[in-house]
Enzyme design. Sequence first.
Site, PDB file in Angstrom:
ATOM      1  N   TYR A  94      -1.246  -0.362  10.321  1.00 18.81           N
ATOM      2  CA  TYR A  94      -1.473  -0.840   8.949  1.00 18.81           C
ATOM      3  C   TYR A  94      -0.262  -0.533   8.066  1.00 18.81           C
ATOM      4  O   TYR A  94       0.243  -1.409   7.353  1.00 18.81           O
ATOM      5  CB  TYR A  94      -2.741  -0.182   8.391  1.00 18.81           C
ATOM      6  CG  TYR A  94      -3.044  -0.523   6.951  1.00 18.81           C
ATOM      7  CD1 TYR A  94      -3.474  -1.797   6.601  1.00 18.81           C
ATOM      8  CD2 TYR A  94      -2.907   0.435   5.940  1.00 18.81           C
ATOM      9  CE1 TYR A  94      -3.764  -2.112   5.273  1.00 18.81           C
ATOM     10  CE2 TYR A  94      -3.193   0.129   4.619  1.00 18.81           C
ATOM     11  CZ  TYR A  94      -3.620  -1.146   4.285  1.00 18.81           C
ATOM     12  OH  TYR A  94      -3.907  -1.454   2.977  1.00 18.81           O
ATOM     13  N   SER A 139       0.860  -1.190   0.000  1.00 17.90           N
ATOM     14  CA  SER A 139       0.000   0.000   0.000  1.00 17.90           C
ATOM     15  C   SER A 139       0.888   1.230   0.000  1.00 17.90           C
ATOM     16  O   SER A 139       2.006   1.208   0.538  1.00 17.90           O
ATOM     17  CB  SER A 139      -0.863   0.023   1.255  1.00 17.90           C
ATOM     18  OG  SER A 139      -1.472   1.291   1.405  1.00 17.90           O
TER      19      SER A 139
HETATM   20  N1  NAP Z   1      -8.840  -0.748  -1.069  1.00 14.50           N
HETATM   21  C1  NAP Z   1      -7.768   0.034  -0.952  1.00 14.50           C
HETATM   22  O1  NAP Z   1      -7.860   1.278  -1.009  1.00 14.50           O
HETATM   23  C2  NAP Z   1      -6.400  -0.571  -0.786  1.00 14.50           C
HETATM   24  C3  NAP Z   1      -5.302   0.283  -0.975  1.00 14.50           C
HETATM   25  C4  NAP Z   1      -4.020  -0.242  -0.839  1.00 14.50           C
HETATM   26  C5  NAP Z   1      -3.852  -1.580  -0.530  1.00 14.50           C
HETATM   27  N2  NAP Z   1      -4.938  -2.379  -0.341  1.00 14.50           N
HETATM   28  C6  NAP Z   1      -4.681  -3.796  -0.027  1.00 14.50           C
HETATM   29  O2  NAP Z   1      -5.261  -4.594  -1.020  1.00 14.50           O
HETATM   30  C7  NAP Z   1      -5.643  -5.851  -0.455  1.00 14.50           C
HETATM   31  C8  NAP Z   1      -7.109  -6.122  -0.777  1.00 14.50           C
HETATM   32  O3  NAP Z   1      -7.881  -5.062  -0.250  1.00 14.50           O
HETATM   33  P1  NAP Z   1      -9.410  -4.801  -0.680  1.00 14.50           P
HETATM   34  O4  NAP Z   1      -9.684  -3.370  -0.472  1.00 14.50           O
HETATM   35  O5  NAP Z   1      -9.667  -5.436  -1.994  1.00 14.50           O
HETATM   36  O6  NAP Z   1     -10.155  -5.591   0.498  1.00 14.50           O
HETATM   37  P2  NAP Z   1     -11.612  -6.222   0.630  1.00 14.50           P
HETATM   38  O7  NAP Z   1     -12.503  -5.836  -0.505  1.00 14.50           O
HETATM   39  O8  NAP Z   1     -12.042  -5.908   2.011  1.00 14.50           O
HETATM   40  O9  NAP Z   1     -11.275  -7.773   0.538  1.00 14.50           O
HETATM   41  C9  NAP Z   1     -10.419  -8.346   1.489  1.00 14.50           C
HETATM   42  C10 NAP Z   1     -10.175  -9.778   1.107  1.00 14.50           C
HETATM   43  O10 NAP Z   1      -9.293 -10.351   2.071  1.00 14.50           O
HETATM   44  C11 NAP Z   1      -9.955 -11.431   2.718  1.00 14.50           C
HETATM   45  N3  NAP Z   1      -9.649 -11.433   4.139  1.00 14.50           N
HETATM   46  C12 NAP Z   1      -9.720 -10.404   5.003  1.00 14.50           C
HETATM   47  N4  NAP Z   1      -9.374 -10.816   6.227  1.00 14.50           N
HETATM   48  C13 NAP Z   1      -9.101 -12.139   6.129  1.00 14.50           C
HETATM   49  C14 NAP Z   1      -8.703 -13.144   7.046  1.00 14.50           C
HETATM   50  N5  NAP Z   1      -8.521 -12.880   8.349  1.00 14.50           N
HETATM   51  N6  NAP Z   1      -8.533 -14.388   6.597  1.00 14.50           N
HETATM   52  C15 NAP Z   1      -8.732 -14.674   5.294  1.00 14.50           C
HETATM   53  N7  NAP Z   1      -9.096 -13.788   4.370  1.00 14.50           N
HETATM   54  C16 NAP Z   1      -9.285 -12.531   4.788  1.00 14.50           C
HETATM   55  C17 NAP Z   1     -11.423 -11.240   2.484  1.00 14.50           C
HETATM   56  O11 NAP Z   1     -12.040 -12.517   2.483  1.00 14.50           O
HETATM   57  P3  NAP Z   1     -13.525 -12.803   3.102  1.00 14.50           P
HETATM   58  O12 NAP Z   1     -14.303 -11.544   2.964  1.00 14.50           O
HETATM   59  O13 NAP Z   1     -14.029 -13.942   2.266  1.00 14.50           O
HETATM   60  O14 NAP Z   1     -13.274 -13.165   4.491  1.00 14.50           O
HETATM   61  C18 NAP Z   1     -11.455 -10.594   1.104  1.00 14.50           C
HETATM   62  O15 NAP Z   1     -11.369 -11.571   0.091  1.00 14.50           O
HETATM   63  C19 NAP Z   1      -5.324  -5.760   1.030  1.00 14.50           C
HETATM   64  O16 NAP Z   1      -4.066  -6.319   1.284  1.00 14.50           O
HETATM   65  C20 NAP Z   1      -5.287  -4.254   1.281  1.00 14.50           C
HETATM   66  O17 NAP Z   1      -4.486  -3.934   2.383  1.00 14.50           O
HETATM   67  C21 NAP Z   1      -6.202  -1.907  -0.479  1.00 14.50           C
END
Ligand code: NAP
Length: 237
Positions: free
Chosen positions: A147, A134
């Site tokens: 984070y 990130s």
């Molecule tokens: N969105 C942003 O702005 C952003 C920016 C920079 C980086 N990121 C990174 O990108 C990645 C994905 O983020 P996102 O925004 O797409 O998130 P999201 O829509 O909330 O999805 C999170 C995913 O991770 C899984 N997950 C969460 N906690 C878990 C756990 N304890 N065990 C197993 N699976 C788990 C969830 O699975 P279930 O729901 O099936 O449990 C879901 O598939 C993350 O690493 C995040 O830090 C996101």
Amino acid sequence: MSQTALVTGATSGIGRAIALELGKAGHEVVVHGRDALRGAATVEAITRAGGRARFIAADLTDADDVRRLAAAAGQIDVLVNNGGLSAFAPTAEFPVDRFDALFAGNVRAPFLLVAAFAPGMAERGNGSIISIGSMVGAIGLPGGAAYGGTKAALSAMTRAWAAEFSAKNVRVNLVAPGPVYTDGADSDFIKYLGSTTAMDRGAEPREIAEVVAFLASPAAGYITGATIAVDGGRTAI
Ligand SMILES: NC(=O)c1ccc[n+]([C@@H]2O[C@H](COP(=O)([O-])OP(=O)(O)OC[C@H]3O[C@@H](n4cnc5c(N)ncnc54)[C@H](OP(=O)(O)O)[C@@H]3O)[C@@H](O)[C@H]2O)c1
């Protein structure tokens, strides 16, 4: 040669988009998450587009469950450490169990998965490992110490893994997104963060997924140890 990709956290958001891109690129995709219904929906979307996929559930904060996931996945050629937890709160108010869960899910789980898969990739002389960091791993945001700490750790581990495995043609890279509109993210917060980028907007998950698919492909054959910012220029200004 058909390759198998494991995408953690592929039941929603960025991970789902990555799983779809890798499915389109011809990889058999192991879709991971916790929610079996949304897991089945990702698998169905991949198969509907002509790809192959299966779902494995596991909790990334539980080390035994992560090891079970690795065993159940079988041989993996492309590992995408996408799944993770995010939490922002003032440092003095941040619950210690939340802090521990962030580091278990965002740092320890990728570490265990690389330990499980990278030696086999090295032995076969082929592999690609991509972790999702990130911009918060590189810039300071109020409430983002825990984070951001996990994402900076992932960046450091990426460089160490590149040093450890690249000579055996296992490339290890990090994609560091800026704000992305996903189910798990507060859209007002993403909109605000988007307004702080050079491009004056947040990203769609596909804009991250396409970079991951490129890094997994032979077109990126000489890229390893890199952190690729996909953040609308936020860390450049
Ligand atoms: N969105 C942003 O702005 C952003 C920016 C920079 C980086 N990121 C990174 O990108 C990645 C994905 O983020 P996102 O925004 O797409 O998130 P999201 O829509 O909330 O999805 C999170 C995913 O991770 C899984 N997950 C969460 N906690 C878990 C756990 N304890 N065990 C197993 N699976 C788990 C969830 O699975 P279930 O729901 O099936 O449990 C879901 O598939 C993350 O690493 C995040 O830090 C996101």
